[in-house]
Design a protein around this motif. Structure first.
Motif, PDB file in Angstrom:
ATOM      1  N   ARG A  50     -13.726   6.975  -3.208  1.00 23.68           N
ATOM      2  CA  ARG A  50     -14.639   6.147  -2.399  1.00 23.68           C
ATOM      3  C   ARG A  50     -13.875   4.939  -1.889  1.00 23.68           C
ATOM      4  O   ARG A  50     -13.263   4.213  -2.659  1.00 23.68           O
ATOM      5  CB  ARG A  50     -15.828   5.694  -3.246  1.00 23.68           C
ATOM      6  N   VAL A  51     -13.897   4.738  -0.571  1.00 25.39           N
ATOM      7  CA  VAL A  51     -13.271   3.567   0.032  1.00 25.39           C
ATOM      8  C   VAL A  51     -14.354   2.539   0.321  1.00 25.39           C
ATOM      9  O   VAL A  51     -15.316   2.822   1.048  1.00 25.39           O
ATOM     10  CB  VAL A  51     -12.506   3.937   1.317  1.00 25.39           C
ATOM     11  N   ASN A  52     -14.189   1.362  -0.259  1.00 25.51           N
ATOM     12  CA  ASN A  52     -15.194   0.309  -0.167  1.00 25.51           C
ATOM     13  C   ASN A  52     -14.609  -0.882   0.574  1.00 25.51           C
ATOM     14  O   ASN A  52     -13.622  -1.475   0.132  1.00 25.51           O
ATOM     15  CB  ASN A  52     -15.625  -0.096  -1.590  1.00 25.51           C
ATOM     16  N   GLU A  53     -15.176  -1.239   1.716  1.00 21.81           N
ATOM     17  CA  GLU A  53     -14.725  -2.411   2.455  1.00 21.81           C
ATOM     18  C   GLU A  53     -15.372  -3.668   1.869  1.00 21.81           C
ATOM     19  O   GLU A  53     -16.573  -3.678   1.589  1.00 21.81           O
ATOM     20  CB  GLU A  53     -15.075  -2.287   3.939  1.00 21.81           C
ATOM     21  N   VAL A  54     -14.572  -4.711   1.695  1.00 22.43           N
ATOM     22  CA  VAL A  54     -15.085  -5.952   1.110  1.00 22.43           C
ATOM     23  C   VAL A  54     -14.760  -7.131   2.015  1.00 22.43           C
ATOM     24  O   VAL A  54     -13.746  -7.143   2.721  1.00 22.43           O
ATOM     25  CB  VAL A  54     -14.522  -6.199  -0.305  1.00 22.43           C
ATOM     26  N   ARG A  55     -15.621  -8.115   1.950  1.00 21.09           N
ATOM     27  CA  ARG A  55     -15.426  -9.383   2.649  1.00 21.09           C
ATOM     28  C   ARG A  55     -15.417 -10.514   1.637  1.00 21.09           C
ATOM     29  O   ARG A  55     -15.904 -10.360   0.516  1.00 21.09           O
ATOM     30  CB  ARG A  55     -16.551  -9.609   3.670  1.00 21.09           C
ATOM     31  N   ALA A  56     -14.863 -11.641   2.058  1.00 22.03           N
ATOM     32  CA  ALA A  56     -14.857 -12.807   1.189  1.00 22.03           C
ATOM     33  C   ALA A  56     -16.280 -13.126   0.748  1.00 22.03           C
ATOM     34  O   ALA A  56     -17.204 -13.133   1.557  1.00 22.03           O
ATOM     35  CB  ALA A  56     -14.254 -14.000   1.926  1.00 22.03           C
ATOM     36  N   GLY A  57     -16.449 -13.347  -0.547  1.00 19.13           N
ATOM     37  CA  GLY A  57     -17.768 -13.615  -1.116  1.00 19.13           C
ATOM     38  C   GLY A  57     -18.417 -12.404  -1.733  1.00 19.13           C
ATOM     39  O   GLY A  57     -19.389 -12.545  -2.497  1.00 19.13           O
TER      40      GLY A  57
ATOM     41  N   LEU B 203      -3.832   6.710   4.490  1.00 20.01           N
ATOM     42  CA  LEU B 203      -2.905   6.641   3.359  1.00 20.01           C
ATOM     43  C   LEU B 203      -3.238   7.688   2.299  1.00 20.01           C
ATOM     44  O   LEU B 203      -2.352   8.337   1.738  1.00 20.01           O
ATOM     45  CB  LEU B 203      -2.949   5.251   2.731  1.00 20.01           C
ATOM     46  N   LEU B 204      -4.511   7.861   2.043  1.00 19.88           N
ATOM     47  CA  LEU B 204      -4.940   8.800   1.009  1.00 19.88           C
ATOM     48  C   LEU B 204      -4.639  10.248   1.374  1.00 19.88           C
ATOM     49  O   LEU B 204      -4.495  11.100   0.493  1.00 19.88           O
ATOM     50  CB  LEU B 204      -6.442   8.628   0.739  1.00 19.88           C
ATOM     51  N   SER B 205      -4.538  10.524   2.662  1.00 21.34           N
ATOM     52  CA  SER B 205      -4.239  11.894   3.105  1.00 21.34           C
ATOM     53  C   SER B 205      -2.870  11.982   3.767  1.00 21.34           C
ATOM     54  O   SER B 205      -2.624  12.866   4.590  1.00 21.34           O
ATOM     55  CB  SER B 205      -5.323  12.389   4.068  1.00 21.34           C
ATOM     56  N   ALA B 206      -1.953  11.085   3.396  1.00 14.76           N
ATOM     57  CA  ALA B 206      -0.647  11.001   4.050  1.00 14.76           C
ATOM     58  C   ALA B 206       0.175  12.275   3.893  1.00 14.76           C
ATOM     59  O   ALA B 206       1.014  12.586   4.745  1.00 14.76           O
ATOM     60  CB  ALA B 206       0.136   9.811   3.500  1.00 14.76           C
ATOM     61  N   THR B 207      -0.037  13.037   2.821  1.00 20.47           N
ATOM     62  CA  THR B 207       0.726  14.265   2.609  1.00 20.47           C
ATOM     63  C   THR B 207       0.090  15.465   3.303  1.00 20.47           C
ATOM     64  O   THR B 207       0.598  16.578   3.198  1.00 20.47           O
ATOM     65  CB  THR B 207       0.842  14.559   1.104  1.00 20.47           C
TER      66      THR B 207
ATOM     67  N   VAL C  12       0.789  -1.243   0.000  1.00 18.48           N
ATOM     68  CA  VAL C  12       0.000   0.000   0.000  1.00 18.48           C
ATOM     69  C   VAL C  12       0.818   1.288   0.000  1.00 18.48           C
ATOM     70  O   VAL C  12       0.248   2.372  -0.190  1.00 18.48           O
ATOM     71  CB  VAL C  12      -0.963   0.037   1.216  1.00 18.48           C
ATOM     72  N   LEU C  13       2.128   1.231   0.215  1.00 14.75           N
ATOM     73  CA  LEU C  13       2.880   2.468   0.377  1.00 14.75           C
ATOM     74  C   LEU C  13       2.991   3.277  -0.910  1.00 14.75           C
ATOM     75  O   LEU C  13       3.416   4.433  -0.882  1.00 14.75           O
ATOM     76  CB  LEU C  13       4.280   2.175   0.938  1.00 14.75           C
ATOM     77  N   GLY C  14       2.580   2.710  -2.030  1.00 16.31           N
ATOM     78  CA  GLY C  14       2.561   3.479  -3.274  1.00 16.31           C
ATOM     79  C   GLY C  14       1.302   4.299  -3.465  1.00 16.31           C
ATOM     80  O   GLY C  14       1.224   5.121  -4.392  1.00 16.31           O
ATOM     81  N   ILE C  15       0.303   4.112  -2.595  1.00 17.43           N
ATOM     82  CA  ILE C  15      -0.975   4.805  -2.788  1.00 17.43           C
ATOM     83  C   ILE C  15      -0.837   6.321  -2.670  1.00 17.43           C
ATOM     84  O   ILE C  15      -1.357   7.057  -3.529  1.00 17.43           O
ATOM     85  CB  ILE C  15      -2.034   4.255  -1.818  1.00 17.43           C
ATOM     86  N   PRO C  16      -0.167   6.855  -1.625  1.00 18.84           N
ATOM     87  CA  PRO C  16      -0.081   8.326  -1.537  1.00 18.84           C
ATOM     88  C   PRO C  16       0.574   8.964  -2.757  1.00 18.84           C
ATOM     89  O   PRO C  16       0.099   9.986  -3.265  1.00 18.84           O
ATOM     90  CB  PRO C  16       0.748   8.556  -0.268  1.00 18.84           C
TER      91      PRO C  16
END
Length: 311
Positions: free
Chosen positions: A114-121, A101-105, A67-71
């Motif tokens: 939009r941040v979407n949380e997902v579960r298996a299935g 991470l999105l606001s790291a700077t 994930v460190l490449g996201i910012p």
């Protein structure tokens, strides 16, 4: 219809001079999808020509090498005056981490995210004639894998039979039959679609595990997969280390591919201890799995063929 995979990052936790941390780019008919975004991913995207047209980023888990490449990526999108939304899909419980991470700077991106949380299935993305589905994996934190699964395609149209046996003139009636609709001929004869259209044909399936031990859920999801991209951090002499860190060996990845009847296996997340020599990984996988298996290099692309093609 194109389905191209670009391996942007194939290293384990630590980057090497040859391999970047985890990132996989999938392009399907103009839809650009990014799976994981390790440090330096945006440079890999520039170097290997994928562009920044990503509308969906799928994160398997929030360890730094994924994930460190996201910012950096979102800041560059901002500099390029992006205005269309970006969806970031993360395992359930990781929304807050993703937001940080999105606001790291210090600033939020200037475009909608939009941040979407997902579960298996869950179906993380319901696309145009395909889905991206989350599935259960086993790592040391909240984690999921993702499968890109295309819809079944229409059966083959038997033009020879339609024209020469049934007397249907080429034209709109062919399209009507292929859509599953009966047609009436000039003499009143009704031709049903099943007379000239074969059984539906499967679409393609690409499965990406992220970091995981070998688990049955991968076997289930990757059944008959055209490409399985599986964690292969170590070779078998480090199996104890793989178990302790919730990773897989190349032999274990090969076993999973064999059980799933996958057609091809790409081994990724290669530990930096192996530097430029991945011959052990490839030999182990080949012994466990009869299909095509290999360790891709960063920047390598693979065009996924249809199951019924000769590719």
């Amino acid at each position: 219809m194109s389905l191209r995979v670009t391996f942007l990052g194939t290293s384990g936790a630590i980057p090497t001079t040859e391999r970047n941390p985890a990132a996989l780019f999938v392009s399907r008919e103009g839809d650009d999808l990014l799976f994981d975004c390790g440090e330096g991913t945006q440079r890999q995207m520039m170097r290997y020509g994928t562009g920044f047209g990503v509308d969906h980023l799928f994160v398997t888990h929030v360890h730094g090498d994924h994930v460190l490449g996201i910012p950096g990526l979102t800041q560059t999108m901002d500099f390029n005056e992006r205005d269309r939304p970006l969806a970031v899909h993360v395992p359930a419980g990781e929304r807050r981490t993703a937001k940080r991470l999105l606001s790291a700077t210090g600033d939020d991106p200037g475009f909608p995210v939009r941040v979407n949380e997902v579960r298996a299935g869950d179906v993380a993305l319901d696309g145009d004639e395909y889905e991206v589905r989350a599935f259960d994996v086993n790592h040391r934190t909240n984690a999921v894998g993702y499968a890109v699964v295309e819809d079944d395609r229409k059966g083959r149209f038997d033009r020879e039979k339609a024209e020469h046996e049934l007397g249907i003139e080429p034209g709109p009636k062919y399209a009507q039959l292929h859509r599953g609709e009966p047609v009436e001929l000039d003499d009143g004869t009704v031709v049903d679609p099943e007379e000239v259209v074969g059984e539906p044909r499967p679409g393609r399936k690409v499965v990406y595990t992220g970091d995981t031990t070998p688990v049955g859920s991968t076997v289930d999801v990757a059944a008959d997969a055209d490409l399985l991209v599986h964690d292969a951090t170590f070779t078998s002499e480090r199996e104890d280390r793989a178990e302790a860190t919730a990773h897989s060996t190349a032999a274990q990845a090969g076993s999973i591919a064999r059980q799933a009847n996958a057609k091809r296996l790409a081994l990724v997340h290669i530990s930096s201890r192996y530097a430029g020599d991945v011959s052990g990984h490839e030999a182990e996988a080949a012994e466990a799995f009869e299909g095509h298996s290999w360790v891709p290099s960063d920047g390598e692309t693979f065009d996924v063929p249809f199951p019924d093609s000769d590719g």
